[in-house]
Design a protein around this motif. Structure first.
Motif, PDB file in Angstrom:
ATOM      1  N   ALA A 169       5.220  -4.935  -3.745  1.00 46.06           N
ATOM      2  CA  ALA A 169       5.154  -3.649  -3.056  1.00 46.06           C
ATOM      3  C   ALA A 169       6.508  -2.950  -3.106  1.00 46.06           C
ATOM      4  O   ALA A 169       6.588  -1.739  -3.337  1.00 46.06           O
TER       5      ALA A 169
ATOM      6  N   ALA B  67       8.054   1.151  -2.044  1.00 45.57           N
ATOM      7  CA  ALA B  67       7.273   1.406  -0.842  1.00 45.57           C
ATOM      8  C   ALA B  67       8.156   1.939   0.273  1.00 45.57           C
ATOM      9  O   ALA B  67       9.234   1.422   0.535  1.00 45.57           O
TER      10      ALA B  67
ATOM     11  N   LEU C 253       4.748   0.283   4.300  1.00 44.19           N
ATOM     12  CA  LEU C 253       4.127  -0.953   3.845  1.00 44.19           C
ATOM     13  C   LEU C 253       3.030  -1.319   4.837  1.00 44.19           C
ATOM     14  O   LEU C 253       3.266  -1.367   6.048  1.00 44.19           O
TER      15      LEU C 253
ATOM     16  N   CYS D 231       6.607  -0.203   8.564  1.00 51.29           N
ATOM     17  CA  CYS D 231       5.534  -1.179   8.338  1.00 51.29           C
ATOM     18  C   CYS D 231       4.379  -0.952   9.293  1.00 51.29           C
ATOM     19  O   CYS D 231       4.582  -0.614  10.451  1.00 51.29           O
TER      20      CYS D 231
END
Lengths: 406, 518
Positions: free
Chosen positions: B159, B164, B167, B198
């Motif tokens: 990723a 990214a 994420l 995230c």
């Protein structure tokens, strides 16, 4: 938003009242459509009593193979060797009859033994040694064909004795009723036995439907609307009636039909009503889970392939009996017809999905296609193109409709 | 630009008339870790699939604003191009390709069109792996030679290779043991420090309260509330209350009036070798005893040999060179096939229900009766259809499988309901001894509670129940007694109040030290 809500309530209603599963009968409808299409194309030539009879006799062996093949397909595999085994079994029977002069039953037993030996051979490699069936049956495809040429010394053996040929070309005894119409069946009269058998089958279908409705009510299970049930049964009864009326107008009931019906009945029972059948489905659906549920998957695998060998022998006998000879080229490409029948009949390539009835219907769709195109004057090469298209079309349609459902 | 990197407004998504998401709103701040909690089937994964373009624009209503700009993703490639990368629960690695190839799969480093630049691939793969704490790994080995924990980290490296910014991790620790989970959570905090935002979906509430800055709770396709660290109550009780819509005062139902009887299941001197390597001993001199009406745990870290123990007993389904004896109801039995185990009233509910427990394409009824078919649902090999219907219907009601018909395919059920079907399948074999391997993995709190109730019911009926679990609270909450297994040996045995997380860990540590000394 209101639009959304109506949709939801509509969805809830369909859940409560199940409809006739059209996918299940889609193949039967396709069969009828194909048949009617060729009836129009050939000006009714494919509806003559003789042609109906030919349809049975020409497709008997494909149906028998499709029944065995379905079990292989349920495990997620195929058997490529059946065409060769068909030829080898015919060759053995022919040699026994012509060179050793044995009686017809002994020759048949010999052929069955050879078929079973092939089946056990494949079963052993597939289950005990865990060799992929594709490879093992590719090997038997080559070996069987080679063996056939060796046994027959690359020549056709025939004509085989009539006592043997009876199983492929014979008819049950008939009771003729003469009618006033001299044109009907060229003055030979109508076979009463055919009509009685047809009537009994119709009665059994009606009884079975009543019984299943009764059990559904007893256990308070949901039932499909009555008119749909009636319509479904009416179509089935019409097909059965039409079929036996035509046979009654020819030579009566062919022996092959009895053999075929018996095998289809037995295997339909095994797959739907027995523990053994359930085990094949479970193994095809998820072999690991099946193993941890107490199913001896190796044993299932072995018997599925051993059984295929035996059925290939039956098909070999019927084919050589119908041809009244054993030829090394017999059964060429039959494995593909049998496999295609299963897939057209709704079986899944990944295994675990498919029915005997579906495979039989699939076999007849292919048979009607072949037969209709022959009558309409197309050669076998064109027939192959069309068969390929039908196979691809049927499976594509099947998979796309499943995807939409999700 | 607003403080939010991502705003999802009024998202509604339907599946053939059923609303999976109903006017969901989600706001994620730049650089935070946001957790999404909810029961299975609440709509968490659907929401993430909407965000990442799995369900393209037009299949849902509402809008997605990412970095101040309204996005209409048509597929995953478009969302990835913007820096939104989703890591699914099931790892998407190609097992026989090398680590480096996997890191850049679908995102290859190229020399010219279509020709791979191997030098750049390996060099950059090494850099990315270093960022996820795998700097020492050889990037040329096939990825399947590494453990699940490392594979999960490789997914994250992959990723990062796609640059990214946001994420999304769907149940990243579901297959990891405690140590690997902790490592992954630390990595998430590191990534946060590097400015990566995230979103984590997880059932493990202790992990969430440790790592998350805010928690959004989804129930029945609707956002219930968003909790913020330092402002709101972040306790597990509070989260659960939001998830199930009621307070579960006790996550483990009490087992009362359940007398413990005689020893009915006994395994003695059990030794098993690895199925592929006859010299490697997986289980060493294991001895266990279970009494009627008793619930006994098998605690331990992942890979300790618990599943191997259960499967080797259950019809010798695992391993080779198996020695030792098994006694059921005082009688020594030889269980060298699963059918024999079933015949002797032993049941094993496997840990991975989708792979080992169910035939997903078949119906609830088919699955429920599969193991008991031979012994209880057939006469001379012919299946009794109506008995099957009656009994599966009875169990559907008894253990509350949420479905409108037992003819529904098992694959269409939620995880919790699937697990109930597997349980019913084994209860129908009328066992005296049940081994439940991770019976509540990946299922929601409500369904867990129901499964614990079933365990209690079984114990009350005088069955011997063995529970294998990697979640220590579960062992503590459900078991009368527990064995601690470590490296294929019994490392200790704890009873009643002695069973605590500390005690279990202490057993494992002590056993590890003993191993090092000898």
């Amino acid at each position: 938003m209101s639009k959304v809500e109506t949709k939801e309530t509509a969805g809830a209603q369909t859940l409560k009242k199940p409809q006739l599963n059209m996918k299940q009968y889609g193949m039967v409808i396709m069969l009828i459509v194909v048949y009617v299409f060729f009836a129009i194309l050939t000006g009714g030539k494919n509806m003559t009593p003789m042609n109906i009879n030919n349809l049975i006799m020409q497709n008997g062996y494909v149906v028998i193979l499709a029944v065995g093949m379905l079990l292989c397909v349920l495990t997620g595999n195929v058997d490529l060797g059946v065409g060769s085994v068909v030829a080898a079994c015919g060759a053995v029977a022919g040699t026994l009859l012509m060179d050793f002069g044995v009686s017809a039953p002994v020759a048949m037993l010999g052929a069955l033994a050879v078929g079973a030996a092939f089946g056990v051979f494949v079963g052993f490699f597939v289950s005990k040694l865990e060799i992929p069936p594709f490879i093992v049956t590719l090997a038997t495809m080559l070996m069987g064909r080679g063996l056939c040429y060796v046994i027959l010394k690359a020549q056709t053996k025939g004509p085989l004795p009539a006592s043997y040929n009876w199983i492929g070309t014979g008819f049950l005894p008939t009771i003729r009723i003469m009618t006033d119409n001299p044109d009907l069946n060229k003055g030979k009269g109508i076979d009463l036995i055919c009509l009685v058998v047809g009537a009994v089958i119709c009665a059994l279908i009606i009884l079975a439907e009543i019984k299943s409705q009764h059990t559904a009510k007893k256990h308070n299970l949901p039932t499909i609307p009555l008119w749909q049930t009636v319509a479904k049964d009416a179509v089935i009864l019409f097909i059965v009636g039409f079929f036996f009326w035509k046979l009654a107008n020819y030579n009566g009931i062919p022996v092959v039909l009895i053999l075929m019906a018996a095998l289809v009945g037995i295997y339909h029972f095994i797959t739907t009503k027995t523990v053994a059948g359930r085990q094949v489905y479970a193994m095809g659906g998820n072999a690991k889970a099946a193993r941890l549920s107490g199913i001896n998957t190796k044993k299932v695998f072995f018997w599925v392939y051993a059984n295929m060998g035996l059925l290939a022998a039956v098909a070999g006998i019927v084919l050589s009996a119908r041809n009244q000879s054993a030829t090394p080229k017999a059964g060429d490409g039959f494995e593909m017809d049998a496999i295609a029948s299963c897939y057209i009949g709704g079986a899944a390539t990944s295994g675990g999905v498919g029915t005997i009835i579906g495979a039989v219907v699939g076999a007849f769709i292919m048979g009607i296609l072949n037969n209709g195109m022959s009558l309409a004057g197309y050669d076998t090469n064109v027939q192959k193109i069309v068969k390929g298209c039908v196979l691809l079309g049927a499976v594509t349609f099947d998979l796309l409709s499943k995807r939409k459902k999700r | 630009m607003s403080e939010y990197i991502l705003e999802m407004n009024h998202i509604t998504k339907e599946f053939s008339g059923v609303k999976a998401l109903d006017d969901v709103n989600l706001q994620v701040k730049q650089g935070e870790i946001m957790a999404i909690c909810g029961e299975n089937g609440a709509g968490k994964s659907t929401l993430m699939n909407v965000l990442s373009g799995v369900y393209p624009f037009g299949e849902y209503t509402g809008d997605i604003v990412y970095k101040g700009e309204t996005c209409k993703f048509r597929n995953i490639r478009e969302s990835e191009a913007k820096g939104i990368v989703i890591i699914h629960q099931e790892l998407a690695l190609s097992p026989y390709l090398s680590v480096a190839e996997n890191v850049f799969i679908g995102n290859e480093r190229l020399k010219t069109r279509g020709v791979i630049d191997w030098t750049a691939t390996k060099r950059e793969a090494k850099n990315l792996l270093a960022r996820v704490g795998l700097g020492d790994e050889n990037v040329d080995v096939p990825v399947n030679t590494l453990g699940v924990g490392k594979q999960q980290l490789i997914e994250i490296a992959k990723a990062l290779g796609k640059n990214a910014n946001l994420l999304i991790l769907d149940e990243p620790t579901a297959a990891l043991n405690d140590r690997e989970s902790a490592q992954l959570l630390e990595l998430m905090l590191q990534l946060k420090a590097q400015g990566i935002t995230c979103i984590i979906i997880s059932h493990k509430l202790n992990e969430i309260s440790y790592v998350a800055d805010s928690i959004t709770i989804i129930r029945d396709g609707k956002t219930i509330e968003t909790l913020h660290k330092g402002v709101d109550d972040f306790s597990e009780e509070q989260i659960i209350k939001g998830m199930v819509g009621r307070e579960l005062t006790n996550r483990y139902p009490k087992r009362e009036g359940c007398p413990i009887g005689d020893v009915i299941f006994e395994v003695k001197d059990w030794n098993v070798c690895h199925p592929d390597d006859g010299d490697r001993q997986v289980l060493k001199d294991v001895n266990i005893q279970v009494r009627a009406g008793e619930v006994v745990g098998l605690a331990g870290l992942m890979g300790a040999g618990r599943t191997e123990l259960a499967m080797s007993i259950f019809g010798h389904s695992y391993g080779q060179k198996i020695t030792g004896t098994v006694k059921i109801n005082g009688q020594e039995v030889k269980l060298d096939s699963v059918q024999k185990a079933i015949d002797h009233h032993l049941a094993y509910v496997s840990e991975d229900r989708k792979t080992y427990g169910l035939v997903l394409i078949d119906s609830i009824k088919f699955n429920m009766t599969l193991s008991a078919l031979k012994n209880f649902f057939s006469k001379k090999g012919v299946v009794d259809d109506s008995l099957e219907t009656v009994r599966s219907e009875e169990y559907r009601k008894r253990i509350n499988v949420k479905t409108n018909s037992i003819e529904q395919t098992v694959g269409s059920l939620s995880g919790g309901n699937q697990q109930k079907v597997v349980l019913a399948k084994w209860m129908l074999t009328e066992p005296d001894v049940l081994i439940l391997d991770e019976p509540t993995r990946g299922i929601d709190v409500g369904a867990k509670y129901e499964i614990y109730c079933v365990i209690n019911e079984l114990a009350k009926a005088g069955k011997a129940v063995i529970v294998i679990s990697s979640e220590m609270p579960e062992i503590i909450g459900t078991c009368d007694r527990t064995y601690v297994i470590n490296e294929g040996e019994i490392a200790g045995e704890l009873k009643g109040d002695e069973i605590t997380q500390e005690a279990i860990m202490a057993c494992i540590m002590a056993h590890n030290r003993k191993g090092e000394v000898s």
